[in-house]
Design a protein around this motif. Structure first.
Motif, PDB file in Angstrom:
ATOM      1  N   UNK A  26       0.690  -1.303   0.076  1.00  0.00           N
ATOM      2  CA  UNK A  26       0.059  -0.050   0.161  1.00  0.00           C
ATOM      3  C   UNK A  26       1.081   1.319   0.020  1.00  0.00           C
ATOM      4  N   UNK A  27       2.059   1.331   0.702  1.00  0.00           N
ATOM      5  CA  UNK A  27       2.968   2.381   0.868  1.00  0.00           C
ATOM      6  C   UNK A  27       3.601   2.663  -0.562  1.00  0.00           C
ATOM      7  N   UNK A  28       3.776   1.673  -1.328  1.00  0.00           N
ATOM      8  CA  UNK A  28       4.372   1.715  -2.432  1.00  0.00           C
ATOM      9  C   UNK A  28       3.510   2.163  -3.662  1.00  0.00           C
ATOM     10  N   UNK A  29       2.290   2.094  -3.502  1.00  0.00           N
ATOM     11  CA  UNK A  29       1.229   2.560  -4.749  1.00  0.00           C
ATOM     12  C   UNK A  29       1.220   4.032  -4.646  1.00  0.00           C
ATOM     13  N   UNK A  30       1.177   4.433  -6.076  1.00  0.00           N
ATOM     14  CA  UNK A  30       1.078   5.956  -6.250  1.00  0.00           C
ATOM     15  C   UNK A  30      -0.291   6.312  -6.884  1.00  0.00           C
ATOM     16  N   UNK A  31      -0.826   5.430  -7.471  1.00  0.00           N
ATOM     17  CA  UNK A  31      -2.068   5.732  -8.258  1.00  0.00           C
ATOM     18  C   UNK A  31      -3.153   4.984  -7.663  1.00  0.00           C
ATOM     19  N   UNK A  53      -0.304   9.906  -5.601  1.00  0.00           N
ATOM     20  CA  UNK A  53      -0.033  11.326  -6.274  1.00  0.00           C
ATOM     21  C   UNK A  53      -1.174  11.187  -7.477  1.00  0.00           C
ATOM     22  N   UNK A  54      -1.822  10.114  -7.603  1.00  0.00           N
ATOM     23  CA  UNK A  54      -2.624  10.028  -8.426  1.00  0.00           C
ATOM     24  C   UNK A  54      -4.170   9.370  -7.918  1.00  0.00           C
ATOM     25  N   UNK A  55      -5.222  10.037  -8.189  1.00  0.00           N
ATOM     26  CA  UNK A  55      -6.561   9.407  -7.560  1.00  0.00           C
ATOM     27  C   UNK A  55      -7.672   9.726  -8.538  1.00  0.00           C
ATOM     28  N   UNK A  56      -8.026   8.593  -9.032  1.00  0.00           N
ATOM     29  CA  UNK A  56      -9.316   8.621 -10.187  1.00  0.00           C
ATOM     30  C   UNK A  56     -10.463   8.181  -9.124  1.00  0.00           C
ATOM     31  N   UNK A  57     -11.561   9.251  -8.961  1.00  0.00           N
ATOM     32  CA  UNK A  57     -12.520   8.904  -8.164  1.00  0.00           C
ATOM     33  C   UNK A  57     -13.851   8.907  -9.188  1.00  0.00           C
ATOM     34  N   UNK A  58     -13.734   8.969 -10.396  1.00  0.00           N
ATOM     35  CA  UNK A  58     -15.069   8.999 -11.116  1.00  0.00           C
ATOM     36  C   UNK A  58     -16.011   7.879 -11.094  1.00  0.00           C
ATOM     37  N   UNK A  59     -15.382   6.392 -10.930  1.00  0.00           N
ATOM     38  CA  UNK A  59     -16.294   5.625 -10.599  1.00  0.00           C
ATOM     39  C   UNK A  59     -17.168   5.542  -9.131  1.00  0.00           C
ATOM     40  N   UNK A  60     -16.089   6.170  -8.150  1.00  0.00           N
ATOM     41  CA  UNK A  60     -16.896   6.192  -6.801  1.00  0.00           C
ATOM     42  C   UNK A  60     -17.780   7.240  -6.817  1.00  0.00           C
ATOM     43  N   UNK A 119      -5.914  14.296 -10.241  1.00  0.00           N
ATOM     44  CA  UNK A 119      -7.274  14.288  -9.608  1.00  0.00           C
ATOM     45  C   UNK A 119      -8.505  14.006 -10.775  1.00  0.00           C
ATOM     46  N   UNK A 120      -9.357  13.038 -10.549  1.00  0.00           N
ATOM     47  CA  UNK A 120     -10.486  12.602 -11.623  1.00  0.00           C
ATOM     48  C   UNK A 120     -11.648  12.587 -10.681  1.00  0.00           C
ATOM     49  N   UNK A 140      -1.231  18.836 -11.012  1.00  0.00           N
ATOM     50  CA  UNK A 140      -0.720  19.066 -12.472  1.00  0.00           C
ATOM     51  C   UNK A 140      -1.734  18.754 -13.251  1.00  0.00           C
ATOM     52  N   UNK A 141      -2.664  17.785 -13.062  1.00  0.00           N
ATOM     53  CA  UNK A 141      -3.670  17.330 -13.848  1.00  0.00           C
ATOM     54  C   UNK A 141      -4.888  17.286 -13.284  1.00  0.00           C
ATOM     55  N   UNK A 142      -6.171  17.805 -14.049  1.00  0.00           N
ATOM     56  CA  UNK A 142      -7.358  17.847 -13.152  1.00  0.00           C
ATOM     57  C   UNK A 142      -8.364  17.309 -14.444  1.00  0.00           C
ATOM     58  N   UNK A 143      -9.061  16.397 -14.078  1.00  0.00           N
ATOM     59  CA  UNK A 143     -10.121  15.719 -14.768  1.00  0.00           C
ATOM     60  C   UNK A 143     -11.557  15.689 -14.129  1.00  0.00           C
ATOM     61  N   UNK A 144     -12.235  16.779 -14.643  1.00  0.00           N
ATOM     62  CA  UNK A 144     -13.505  17.163 -13.726  1.00  0.00           C
ATOM     63  C   UNK A 144     -14.759  16.907 -14.769  1.00  0.00           C
ATOM     64  N   UNK A 145     -15.570  16.176 -14.132  1.00  0.00           N
ATOM     65  CA  UNK A 145     -16.908  15.730 -14.925  1.00  0.00           C
ATOM     66  C   UNK A 145     -18.131  16.475 -14.015  1.00  0.00           C
TER      67      UNK A 145
END
Length: 205
Positions: A26-31, A53-60, A119-120, A140-145
């Protein structure tokens, strides 16, 4: 190799080894791609994966009840065992997690992941994004729905943002924008995001 080692140690020791291995992994996971919003609001996400450092929350962000009835597979977006790309427009008949809950999750997110770079997310408010902009200065990157001009005011506070993707929603029979943004919102955005090098729009008015 790991299974061979575990077979040679007592059962209680196996559990301890597995627990330590999961913590290390878990500590090694970055996305991460979150499938359930409660994983964020409960705090389990932060304890399980402390260095993201990378979180995709769109499904949640999508409420799972009756998801198969409301999501038309012909759109190329499927749920569960299938993958929904973060850039794909959401059908406008889906039930999303309420804005207040999304903002609460984002507030916790930015307090734990101050080094977040991507972040998504869907269906947040200006306040939610302002919290993220304040807590995650390296974003640095933002994906917004599902956003509008008011929400774009929050995006303008991301001083180091380089990539921004704004995604509307689509109808089943034809493209129909349920959430939209205008030239006014984009003008506000341009005044704040001075380092922006890439802007993608899908579903603008």
């Amino acid at each position: 190799m790991l299974l061979r080692i575990l077979l040679k140690v007592p059962e209680k020791s196996n559990l301890l080894v597995l627990k330590n291995w999961l913590n290390l992994n878990g500590r090694l996971m970055k996305s991460i791609r979150v499938f359930y919003w409660g994983f964020v609001t409960s705090g389990r996400m932060f304890s399980r994966f402390p260095n993201l450092i990378d979180a995709d929350l769109i499904l949640g962000s999508v409420i799972v009840i009756n998801i198969q009835k409301k999501w038309n597979p012909s759109l190329g977006c499927e749920f569960g065992a299938f993958c929904i790309d973060s850039d794909v427009s959401l059908p406008n008949n889906l039930d999303l997690v309420p804005v207040s809950e999304v903002d609460l999750g984002l507030q916790s997110l930015c307090s734990k992941y101050t080094n977040l770079q991507r972040l998504v997310v869907a269906n947040c408010s200006e306040i939610g994004l302002l919290n993220v902009a304040d807590g995650c200065s390296t974003m640095q990157e933002l994906v917004l729905h599902c956003c509008d001009d008011q929400v774009l005011r929050g995006i303008a506070e991301f001083k180091n943002l380089q990539i921004l993707k704004l995604v509307g929603t689509v109808g089943v029979a034809a493209v129909v924008c349920k959430w939209w943004w205008s030239d006014i919102g984009l003008s506000i955005l341009a005044q704040g995001c001075k380092r922006l090098v890439k802007l993608e729009l899908r579903g603008s008015k």
